[in-house]
Design an enzyme around this catalytic site. Structure first.
Site, PDB file in Angstrom:
ATOM      1  N   GLU A  85      -3.696  -9.247   3.801  1.00 55.20           N
ATOM      2  CA  GLU A  85      -4.470  -8.875   4.996  1.00 55.20           C
ATOM      3  C   GLU A  85      -5.628  -9.819   5.255  1.00 55.20           C
ATOM      4  O   GLU A  85      -5.972 -10.123   6.398  1.00 55.20           O
ATOM      5  CB  GLU A  85      -5.011  -7.448   4.857  1.00 55.20           C
ATOM      6  CG  GLU A  85      -3.973  -6.355   5.063  1.00 55.20           C
ATOM      7  CD  GLU A  85      -3.227  -5.994   3.799  1.00 55.20           C
ATOM      8  OE1 GLU A  85      -3.220  -6.801   2.843  1.00 55.20           O
ATOM      9  OE2 GLU A  85      -2.641  -4.897   3.763  1.00 55.20           O
ATOM     10  N   GLU A  91       0.839  -1.212   0.000  1.00 59.21           N
ATOM     11  CA  GLU A  91       0.000   0.000   0.000  1.00 59.21           C
ATOM     12  C   GLU A  91       0.870   1.257   0.000  1.00 59.21           C
ATOM     13  O   GLU A  91       0.555   2.245  -0.667  1.00 59.21           O
ATOM     14  CB  GLU A  91      -0.947  -0.021   1.200  1.00 59.21           C
ATOM     15  CG  GLU A  91      -2.001  -1.123   1.061  1.00 59.21           C
ATOM     16  CD  GLU A  91      -2.897  -1.211   2.283  1.00 59.21           C
ATOM     17  OE1 GLU A  91      -2.383  -1.562   3.358  1.00 59.21           O
ATOM     18  OE2 GLU A  91      -4.092  -0.918   2.161  1.00 59.21           O
TER      19      GLU A  91
HETATM   20  C1  LIG Z   1      -8.191   0.430  12.091  1.00 60.62           C
HETATM   21  C2  LIG Z   1      -6.778   0.037  12.298  1.00 60.62           C
HETATM   22  C3  LIG Z   1      -5.931   0.263  11.073  1.00 60.62           C
HETATM   23  C4  LIG Z   1      -4.716  -0.547  11.125  1.00 60.62           C
HETATM   24  C5  LIG Z   1      -4.140  -0.651   9.760  1.00 60.62           C
HETATM   25  C6  LIG Z   1      -3.534  -1.984   9.624  1.00 60.62           C
HETATM   26  C7  LIG Z   1      -3.116  -2.271   8.261  1.00 60.62           C
HETATM   27  C8  LIG Z   1      -2.751  -3.510   8.023  1.00 60.62           C
HETATM   28  C9  LIG Z   1      -2.189  -3.830   6.777  1.00 60.62           C
HETATM   29  C10 LIG Z   1      -1.081  -4.861   6.943  1.00 60.62           C
HETATM   30  O1  LIG Z   1      -0.034  -4.626   6.485  1.00 60.62           O
HETATM   31  S1  LIG Z   1      -1.366  -6.293   7.783  1.00 60.62           S
HETATM   32  C11 LIG Z   1       0.178  -7.184   7.597  1.00 60.62           C
HETATM   33  C12 LIG Z   1       0.305  -7.706   6.218  1.00 60.62           C
HETATM   34  N1  LIG Z   1       1.549  -8.421   6.073  1.00 60.62           N
HETATM   35  C13 LIG Z   1       1.631  -9.730   6.136  1.00 60.62           C
HETATM   36  O2  LIG Z   1       0.677 -10.422   6.322  1.00 60.62           O
HETATM   37  C14 LIG Z   1       3.006 -10.302   5.947  1.00 60.62           C
HETATM   38  C15 LIG Z   1       3.300 -11.256   7.032  1.00 60.62           C
HETATM   39  N2  LIG Z   1       4.653 -11.780   6.937  1.00 60.62           N
HETATM   40  C16 LIG Z   1       5.019 -12.698   6.043  1.00 60.62           C
HETATM   41  O3  LIG Z   1       4.308 -13.098   5.166  1.00 60.62           O
HETATM   42  C17 LIG Z   1       6.385 -13.266   6.205  1.00 60.62           C
HETATM   43  O4  LIG Z   1       6.772 -13.090   7.525  1.00 60.62           O
HETATM   44  C18 LIG Z   1       7.441 -12.617   5.285  1.00 60.62           C
HETATM   45  C19 LIG Z   1       7.411 -11.106   5.383  1.00 60.62           C
HETATM   46  C20 LIG Z   1       7.202 -13.062   3.844  1.00 60.62           C
HETATM   47  C21 LIG Z   1       8.852 -13.098   5.701  1.00 60.62           C
HETATM   48  O5  LIG Z   1       8.851 -14.513   5.687  1.00 60.62           O
HETATM   49  P1  LIG Z   1      10.100 -15.336   6.257  1.00 60.62           P
HETATM   50  O6  LIG Z   1       9.792 -16.768   6.049  1.00 60.62           O
HETATM   51  O7  LIG Z   1      11.340 -14.782   5.706  1.00 60.62           O
HETATM   52  O8  LIG Z   1      10.159 -15.024   7.808  1.00 60.62           O
HETATM   53  P2  LIG Z   1       9.075 -15.254   8.922  1.00 60.62           P
HETATM   54  O9  LIG Z   1       9.578 -16.330   9.832  1.00 60.62           O
HETATM   55  O10 LIG Z   1       7.736 -15.384   8.386  1.00 60.62           O
HETATM   56  O11 LIG Z   1       9.142 -13.857   9.700  1.00 60.62           O
HETATM   57  C22 LIG Z   1      10.326 -13.431  10.376  1.00 60.62           C
HETATM   58  C23 LIG Z   1       9.919 -12.743  11.666  1.00 60.62           C
HETATM   59  O12 LIG Z   1       9.214 -11.566  11.336  1.00 60.62           O
HETATM   60  C24 LIG Z   1       7.941 -11.556  11.960  1.00 60.62           C
HETATM   61  N3  LIG Z   1       7.021 -10.842  11.063  1.00 60.62           N
HETATM   62  C25 LIG Z   1       6.840 -11.045   9.767  1.00 60.62           C
HETATM   63  N4  LIG Z   1       5.949 -10.193   9.274  1.00 60.62           N
HETATM   64  C26 LIG Z   1       5.575  -9.410  10.297  1.00 60.62           C
HETATM   65  C27 LIG Z   1       4.666  -8.322  10.416  1.00 60.62           C
HETATM   66  N5  LIG Z   1       3.984  -7.831   9.359  1.00 60.62           N
HETATM   67  N6  LIG Z   1       4.507  -7.765  11.608  1.00 60.62           N
HETATM   68  C28 LIG Z   1       5.190  -8.209  12.685  1.00 60.62           C
HETATM   69  N7  LIG Z   1       6.073  -9.252  12.629  1.00 60.62           N
HETATM   70  C29 LIG Z   1       6.251  -9.820  11.450  1.00 60.62           C
HETATM   71  C30 LIG Z   1       7.588 -13.023  12.116  1.00 60.62           C
HETATM   72  O13 LIG Z   1       6.661 -13.204  13.129  1.00 60.62           O
HETATM   73  C31 LIG Z   1       8.939 -13.594  12.482  1.00 60.62           C
HETATM   74  O14 LIG Z   1       9.169 -13.262  13.827  1.00 60.62           O
HETATM   75  P3  LIG Z   1       9.661 -14.359  14.844  1.00 60.62           P
HETATM   76  O15 LIG Z   1       9.783 -13.657  16.144  1.00 60.62           O
HETATM   77  O16 LIG Z   1      10.951 -14.885  14.299  1.00 60.62           O
HETATM   78  O17 LIG Z   1       8.605 -15.406  14.863  1.00 60.62           O
END
Ligand SMILES: CCCCCC/C=C/CC(=O)SCCNC(=O)CCNC(=O)[C@H](O)C(C)(C)COP(=O)(O)OP(=O)(O)OC[C@H]1O[C@@H](n2cnc3c(N)ncnc32)[C@H](O)[C@@H]1OP(=O)(O)O
Length: 719
Positions: A123, A103
């Protein structure tokens, strides 16, 4: 959290710096807001590039912040400020641009991606919608139908596909950041208005209403009760029917509703639980961080039945060289043909070449001398498996890892016939093994940390969600399934029909009810197990009355159904009727209704009206109760493992988070109270006796799920 630099004289370079995925935390949003303001104000800056540190653009909003009160600048005005500015802004996308990350990029005027990058709006998989303008800008950029598909599924798109769709403007094999900086200089002075997506109209084909209606029908059919996909379609409809600002208003309203929902909490819990189960630990202190997997380049599969074939395909697809062993020549030939067909089919779908060269077939176990890891997948019979393990122990190299794909037999008993019990581990795949994501990695009492690490690592290579479980009968998944199945059968005795029970479970969100699943798997599987366990057939204790076994209530209904040759889909009849043997469309069968009526008359059971609520409470709470016992017995690392087993292996609806999460959402006192009630009504069903852990949790005020471990009695872990 966002670095600012001026490069090539006039380009402001803003770098997101929040490892590992540059999530848009409050600090990052503040950093971007300040950096953008600075760039737009600085007369020496003529254009801007936004990129992410360490080869990742941005993984989206920081999901961990969703559970906390909102701080820092919100995303929507931050992105609007970028778009509304009078200097061209280029997003340099490396790694991923997901969710809020994409976005943010859509608010930029241009997007350049590395060829290995992926973009998407996932999302919906978190129970949300892209609420930072994603539902309004993406349709304006790429058109209604593709935007609907991406937003309602959350599908990730490769850079090449993103280029074709028009999401990105250029793709490069070199540094996206370098190309973006060069590009940012080239576009200085070009008109910006056409690049500001919020000022554009969504391209509307003549059949716009049909497209939207069909999309709504599709998501409703697929969603199994999930609300987010439906809200996504509603938001995209607004991008067509309303001006941008009104569309944004609608997007915010829908998001506010989803954001507070239990479904969003469940799906976000699943996101973290899925990652948590990969970080295993054993009571010995060994864990994923300090245990090294053994290298596995050559694997073997013993037995080319349904499971063996699927496992072979999964291993080959992961690039391993595989020896497939089947002692029966005819079976070997059949297995070979089916494995080749499956690999060819998969390769065709991915426009790739099937790796048949990685496979070697043999009837001779002695050809396993050089394999690093062997997965036994022969018939589910302890004597047969022991024989295989004895042979493997003498044939394989001393450090080869021996795995069993048993779905519930004692791993220690198998290990005991080998000379290397520390190298024996359970790898319980789920059928079809090349498709299903779940793998239970079963720790025998002597399995070494290294062998656990090897099995878990192999699971990851195969793309599985691997969960460490203890060595108890049925392990975790099948152990919890028994009370669930029992309750379903008891409900039939008491007045329900298969379609009533299945209807309630499907309404809850399971893709198939318990009786349809049984028909699909084949009713003879359970029949054979019950015969071996002395629950039916010649080994039944003659003193046991027909509806009691080993001191507890037993329903012989599934046995009666099998005795009539109704073995499920494969025989065209089971709990349902099918159009033909192997047919898939289930219709209620009057013969089954008659069988149930006669049975009740024979046993003097007065049928009663049974509602969905009772079906759900009895089937699900009995299963959940067993989940608490699994925890109490130390057979799972925590509730997250149980939940991931049910979500990935048994069709538990993800938007309900898994059985243990669901119990917490319903409220532990309520679960306890209903179990106590049903136990009073059915005192001869021990599975309904509330577990001591559940009682203790309730007495202690029902702590949140991540605190349940503190209430286990020690020493607890069998892992
Ligand atoms: C009214 C309220 C308004 C609020 C507005 C809110 C808007 C929301 C829009 C959004 O953006 S929602 C989030 C959308 N994003 C995702 O769904 C992506 C999620 N992540 C992934 O798909 C994967 O993690 C990745 C980015 C492709 C990376 O994959 P990889 O296999 O390399 O590593 P992982 O083991 O998955 O992740 C590493 C580590 O990072 C943490 N993590 C990943 N993404 C996020 C995130 N978006 N937020 C916080 N943390 C994230 C994941 O949990 C791992 O952490 P850990 O401690 O090692 O487990």
């Amino acid at each position: 959290m966002a670095r600012y630099a001026q490069v090539q004289g006039s380009v402001a370079l803003i770098t997101l710096t929040n490892p590992p995925v540059n999530a848009l935390s409050a600090a990052v949003r503040l950093g971007i807001t300040e950096a953008v303001t600075r760039a737009l104000r600085d007369p020496k800056v003529k254009s801007v590039v936004i990129c992410g540190e360490n080869g990742v653009f941005c993984g989206g909003a920081d999901i961990r912040e969703f559970a906390k009160p909102m701080t820092g600048p919100p995303l929507v005005p931050m992105i609007s400020a970028i778009e509304e500015g009078d200097k061209p802004v280029v997003a340099a996308i490396e790694g991923v641009a997901f969710g809020g990350g994409l976005e943010l990029a859509l608010g930029c005027h241009y997007r350049i991606a590395h060829s290995k990058a992926r973009v998407g709006l996932p999302e919906v998989t978190l129970g949300l919608l892209p609420a930072a303008g994603g539902t309004q800008r993406l349709p304006r950029l790429i058109g209604l139908a593709p935007a609907l598909e991406l937003i309602t599924t959350g599908r990730h798109v490769t850079a090449q596909e993103a280029l074709k769709l028009g999401i990105v403007d250029k793709v490069t094999d070199q540094s996206a950041q370098d190309l973006a900086i060069q590009f940012a200089q080239e576009v200085i002075g070009q008109p910006l208005l056409p690049r500001k997506l919020s000022t554009q109209l969504t391209p509307c084909p003549p059949d716009v209403d049909t497209i939207l209606d069909e999309a709504m029908a599709r998501v409703k059919q697929r969603a199994r009760g999930a609300m987010a996909p439906v809200a996504c379609v509603q938001a995209v409809r607004a991008a067509v029917n309303l001006p941008y600002q009104a569309g944004m208003q609608k997007e915010q309203e829908l998001m506010a509703f989803l954001f507070r929902s239990s479904q969003a909490r469940a799906l976000q819990y699943c996101f973290f639980a899925q990652r948590a189960v990969g970080k295993w630990s054993l009571s010995s202190g060994a864990h994923s961080g300090n245990s090294k997997p053994r290298p596995v380049t050559k694997a073997a599969v013993i037995g080319l039945g349904t499971m063996g074939r699927g496992i072979t395909v999964a291993l080959v697809k992961a690039g391993l060289s595989v020896v497939a062993v089947e002692t029966n020549k005819k079976q070997l030939e059949m297995g070979k043909q089916m494995v080749s067909a499956m690999l060819k089919h998969d390769a065709q779908k991915m426009n790739a070449v099937p790796r048949l060269d990685l496979l070697h077939y043999t009837t001779d176990l002695s050809e396993l001398k050089n394999t690093d890891l062997i997965i036994e997948a022969v018939f589910e019979d302890m004597a047969l498996k022991k024989e295989v393990f004895k042979k493997l122990s003498s044939v394989c190299k001393p450090d080869a890892v021996l795995c069993t794909n048993t779905s519930g037999l004692d791993v220690d008993e198998l290990a005991s016939v080998t000379k290397r019990p520390e190298l024996v581990v359970g790898m319980h795949f789920f059928a079809p093994a090349h498709v299903m994501k779940l793998l239970e990695v079963v720790r025998g009492s002597r399995s070494s940390p290294e062998v656990m690490a090897t099995a878990m690592h192999l699971g990851k290579r195969l793309g599985k969600v691997s969960v460490v479980v203890g060595n108890c009968s049925g392990f975790v998944g099948n152990r919890m399934l028994r009370p669930y199945l029992d309750q379903a059968n008891f409900l039939l005795e008491e007045g329900a029909t298969p379609e009533l029970v299945d209807g309630a479970l499907e309404e809850f969100g399971f893709p198939m009810g318990v009786f349809k699943v049984s028909d699909l798997s084949g009713l003879d599987v359970g029949w054979r197990i019950r015969k071996e366990a002395g629950l039916t057939g010649p080994n039944v204790d003659p003193k046991d009355p027909l509806r009691r076994r080993q001191g507890r209530r037993y329903s012989p209904l599934p046995d009666l159904v099998c005795e009539q040759g109704r073995l499920g889909q494969k025989s065209g009849r089971g709990w349902y009727l099918y159009d033909k043997p192997g047919g898939r469309v289930a219709t209620p069968d009057p013969d089954i209704h008659k069988l149930l009526e006669d049975y009740r008359v024979r046993h003097g059971i007065r049928p009663r009206q049974i509602g969905s609520q009772e079906v759900l409470e009895r089937c699900l709470f009995a299963l959940i109760n067993e989940g608490f016992r699994v925890l109490e017995d130390g057979m799972a690392m925590g509730p997250e493992g149980i939940d991931m087993i049910y979500v990935f292996g048994y069709g538990w609806p993800r938007h309900r988070g898994g059985p243990m999460f669901y119990a917490a959402m319903v409220g532990l006192p309520r679960v306890l109270e209903r179990l106590e009630y049903y136990q009073q009504v059915h005192p001869d069903v021990p599975h309904l006796q509330p577990s001591s852990l559940l009682r203790r949790l309730v007495v202690n005020g029902s702590p949140p799920l991540d605190k349940w471990r503190d209430f286990l009695q020690r020493p607890h872990s069998q892992l």
